[in-house]
Design an enzyme around this catalytic site. Structure first.
Site, PDB file in Angstrom:
ATOM      1  N   GLU A 157       0.825  -1.201   0.000  1.00 46.32           N
ATOM      2  CA  GLU A 157       0.000   0.000   0.000  1.00 46.32           C
ATOM      3  C   GLU A 157       0.872   1.270   0.000  1.00 46.32           C
ATOM      4  OE1 GLU A 157      -3.633   1.808   2.801  1.00 46.32           O
ATOM      5  OE2 GLU A 157      -2.480   0.061   3.442  1.00 46.32           O
TER       6      GLU A 157
ATOM      7  N   LYS B  25      -9.278   2.673  -2.754  1.00 46.75           N
ATOM      8  CA  LYS B  25      -9.615   2.070  -1.463  1.00 46.75           C
ATOM      9  C   LYS B  25     -10.981   2.548  -0.988  1.00 46.75           C
ATOM     10  CE  LYS B  25      -7.445   1.352   3.103  1.00 46.75           C
ATOM     11  NZ  LYS B  25      -6.236   1.662   3.914  1.00 46.75           N
TER      12      LYS B  25
ATOM     13  N   TYR C  94      -9.199   5.319  12.959  1.00 48.83           N
ATOM     14  CA  TYR C  94      -9.146   4.948  14.370  1.00 48.83           C
ATOM     15  C   TYR C  94      -7.716   4.579  14.715  1.00 48.83           C
ATOM     16  CZ  TYR C  94      -9.121   0.301  12.237  1.00 48.83           C
ATOM     17  OH  TYR C  94      -8.805  -0.787  11.460  1.00 48.83           O
TER      18      TYR C  94
ATOM     19  N   CYS D  19      -5.796  -3.053   1.828  1.00 47.29           N
ATOM     20  CA  CYS D  19      -5.756  -3.188   3.286  1.00 47.29           C
ATOM     21  C   CYS D  19      -7.144  -3.300   3.926  1.00 47.29           C
ATOM     22  CB  CYS D  19      -4.946  -2.047   3.881  1.00 47.29           C
ATOM     23  SG  CYS D  19      -4.229  -2.432   5.506  1.00 47.29           S
TER      24      CYS D  19
ATOM     25  N   SER E  86      -0.028  -2.501   6.899  1.00 46.31           N
ATOM     26  CA  SER E  86      -0.620  -2.894   8.179  1.00 46.31           C
ATOM     27  C   SER E  86       0.460  -2.924   9.253  1.00 46.31           C
ATOM     28  CB  SER E  86      -1.266  -4.277   8.051  1.00 46.31           C
ATOM     29  OG  SER E  86      -1.832  -4.697   9.269  1.00 46.31           O
TER      30      SER E  86
ATOM     31  N   SER F 136      22.818   2.340  33.450  1.00 46.37           N
ATOM     32  CA  SER F 136      22.774   2.590  34.889  1.00 46.37           C
ATOM     33  C   SER F 136      23.075   1.388  35.749  1.00 46.37           C
ATOM     34  CB  SER F 136      21.382   3.105  35.251  1.00 46.37           C
ATOM     35  OG  SER F 136      20.420   2.065  35.098  1.00 46.37           O
ATOM     36  N   GLY F 137      23.055   0.205  35.169  1.00 45.87           N
ATOM     37  CA  GLY F 137      23.132  -1.013  35.963  1.00 45.87           C
ATOM     38  C   GLY F 137      21.759  -1.572  36.272  1.00 45.87           C
ATOM     39  N   GLY F 138      20.699  -0.894  35.805  1.00 46.24           N
ATOM     40  CA  GLY F 138      19.332  -1.352  35.999  1.00 46.24           C
ATOM     41  C   GLY F 138      18.804  -2.090  34.785  1.00 46.24           C
TER      42      GLY F 138
ATOM     43  N   ASN G 146      16.146  15.126  40.631  1.00 46.17           N
ATOM     44  CA  ASN G 146      16.066  15.452  39.206  1.00 46.17           C
ATOM     45  C   ASN G 146      17.326  16.131  38.687  1.00 46.17           C
ATOM     46  OD1 ASN G 146      13.522  14.354  38.925  1.00 46.17           O
ATOM     47  ND2 ASN G 146      12.444  16.294  39.202  1.00 46.17           N
TER      48      ASN G 146
ATOM     49  N   GLU H 206       6.699   3.670  33.549  1.00 48.39           N
ATOM     50  CA  GLU H 206       7.241   4.918  34.083  1.00 48.39           C
ATOM     51  C   GLU H 206       6.648   6.130  33.364  1.00 48.39           C
ATOM     52  OE1 GLU H 206      11.626   3.044  35.221  1.00 48.39           O
ATOM     53  OE2 GLU H 206      11.343   4.192  33.370  1.00 48.39           O
TER      54      GLU H 206
END
Length: 542
Positions: free
Chosen positions: A41, A108, A114, A144, A170, A288-290, A369, A398
């Site tokens: 498409e 089409k 949506y 499609c 798609s 970071s080690g995370g 911060n 997060e």
């Protein structure tokens, strides 16, 4: 008869480049003795072109590009998707070209409006559905969404089609291929016709296209399926008999991928193409080690190669020895470039500079911060100097509740995990480690922590992630109220607090980098909440 489905990776707006890729595929299809080759498409301009369609220069490029494709059709029929203009109206069209002529133009009919789709902003709906004959076979075209409903396929069957050929743009989301094939099977059984389905592959901004091109017989059985996330030209033989539906021959049927493998490959594809198509060749990220940065590093290395990835550990007084050790070990495991840049001096200078304004005030999240923003500043400086795209490492959980710092850990050009909850991050990390040992085991085992204050844990500020993520899914995927989510066994006050944090964090997400969409509803194109709102979940109503 032999057809070829061109599951290719295109770039929005690069009409000359897209045409060159299609011309090469036409030559390859011809060399493989195919008599028809189909492209996805809007292949001419790339999908989705969005407001580029309004630009006169792009329209001129498309007109010239279409003539080149038409001239190349010659002895092989070509089906191509492109924006078609007629009478001042634009249509999302599929053209069947043969011997340098236009045999069939399908506009089409069903325009999705949506989720991530807003085609009615750009296109008018077509009203006809017709067929054309190619070497003794009557082909009906669809685009499609046309095959997600029964109307267009039934009209093609009534018009004498022996094969329905659907071209698609798609985008991927979890388990999408199974849903596609279920719908295609319904259309095949309803019409008594086989379907050939060709889809895009590759990343475009936050969307990833997984391909999954396939051919289905009239009973709804898959006879050929292309490999997901893999570019290529896929051939299928057809038995053609006058006046009867064609019978697809059995071909290669690539297996459907397990859930975590599918998501992981989507993320790798999204990173690779966003970096490449944005004009970058290298990336940098904070390690970071995370768990989040660990998974992001593994994805980046798998997408780009270790020599193109720089991981930077930026310790402060609250960074544990464990984090330093694990970050270094992971960079070594994956072979990426690795640097340690302490931020102690930067943070202390900032604190001293603000001491007068902050006099007599207790320490709070402001000081936390500062650390994150110093790290973000270093990464952006590296990006400027070395031309590396910064990968942000935050996850969906997060970002949903604002547990991230604007201009700090949210800084960057791309956020691979933006649509992955913390729970999914852990599952993906374990999946990656099953392939080869990439992430140190204790990174997966330790309690999540931002390490911005002594003995800090994520659970100090958030519900357990297994609770948070279920509540978020109920909100984002089902739009449920506080009362209805609580009825599933969750504490109503916890649910209210989570939903309220989602509402109040919208201003942060609007400033976040784009990231790969892997679920039915991600923060981005299909999440449109107001920044300023008087709605209070659980207070105004249930």
């Amino acid at each position: 008869m032999k057809i070829a489905l061109a599951q290719i990776n295109l770039l929005v707006g690069d009409v000359p480049g897209n045409v060159a890729r299609m011309l090469a595929a036409i030559d390859q299809a011809r060399a493989g003795n195919a008599e028809l080759v189909a492209f996805p498409e809007l292949a001419l301009c790339g999908y989705p072109p969005e407001d580029l369609l309004f630009h006169a220069g792009l329209r001129e490029d498309m007109a010239a590009g279409l003539e080149r494709i038409k001239a190349a059709s010659g002895d092989i029929a070509v089906v191509i998707g492109y924006p078609h203009e007629q009478g001042g109206r634009w249509y999302n069209a599929a053209a069947l070209l043969h011997n340098g002529r236009l045999l069939l133009l399908h506009r089409k009919n069903a325009l999705p409006n949506y989720g991530v789709f807003d085609e009615r902003r750009y296109f008018s709906p077509g009203e006809q559905a017709g067929c054309a004959e190619v070497r003794g076979m009557r082909v009906g075209l669809a685009v499609c969404e046309d095959v997600w409903g029964a109307d267009v396929p039934k009209r093609l069957a009534a018009g004498g089609a022996q094969l329905i050929l659907a071209i698609n743009g798609s985008p991927y989301e979890l388990a999408k291929q199974m849903r596609r094939e279920t719908l295609l099977a319904e259309r095949a059984r309803e019409t008594g016709l086989p379907l050939a389905y060709v889809n895009l592959v590759g990343g475009q901004d936050e969307l990833v296209f997984d391909g999954g091109s396939c051919v289905m017989d009239a009973s709804g059985q898959v006879r050929m399926r292309a490999k997901a996330f893999e570019e290529g030209l896929y051939f299928c033989g057809l038995e053609v008999e006058a006046g009867a539906p064609v019978r697809p021959r059995a071909g290669i049927v690539a297996p459907l991928m397990p859930e975590e493998a599918e998501v992981y490959e989507a993320l790798v594809t999204g990173i690779r193409d966003y970096v490449r198509k944005s004009g970058f060749s290298q990336v940098v990220l904070g390690l970071s080690g995370g768990i989040d940065s660990a998974l992001t590093l593994a994805l980046a290395v798998d997408a780009l190669g270790p020599d193109r990835v720089l991981a930077v550990m930026m310790p402060y007084r609250y960074t544990s020895a464990m984090s330093l050790e694990d970050a270094k070990r992971q960079a070594k495991n994956l072979g990426s470039q690795y640097e340690v840049l302490p931020i102690t001096g930067m943070v202390e200078t900032m604190r001293e500079t603000l001491a007068g304004l902050f006099a007599g005030m207790p320490e709070d999240v402001t000081e936390e911060n500062m650390q994150s923003r110093c790290r973000g500043m270093l990464l952006m400086a590296i990006s400027n100097k070395h031309g590396r795209l910064v990968l942000a490492t935050g996850n969906k959980s997060e970002y949903a509740v604002g547990y991230a710092t604007l201009y700090g850990d949210m800084a960057g050009g791309f956020a691979p995990l933006k649509d992955c909850t913390k729970s999914r991050v852990y599952r993906l990390a374990r999946y990656r480690n099953a392939l080869s040992k990439a992430i140190p085991e204790r990174v997966l085992e330790r309690a999540p922590t931002a390490e911005l204050r002594p003995d800090q844990l994520d659970s100090d500020s958030l519900p357990p992630y297994e609770v948070l993520d279920e509540v978020l899914d109920a909100l984002m995927m089902e739009d449920l109220s506080v009362a209805r989510i609580a009825a599933r066994g969750f504490d109503a006050e916890v649910v209210r607090q989570v939903l309220d944090r989602v509402r109040s964090s919208e201003h942060k997400r609007r400033q976040a980098p784009p990231g790969v969409r892997v679920t039915e509803r991600a923060f981005g194109r299909d999440w449109r909440y107001p920044i300023v709102s008087g709605y209070r979940p659980g207070r105004n109503s249930n």
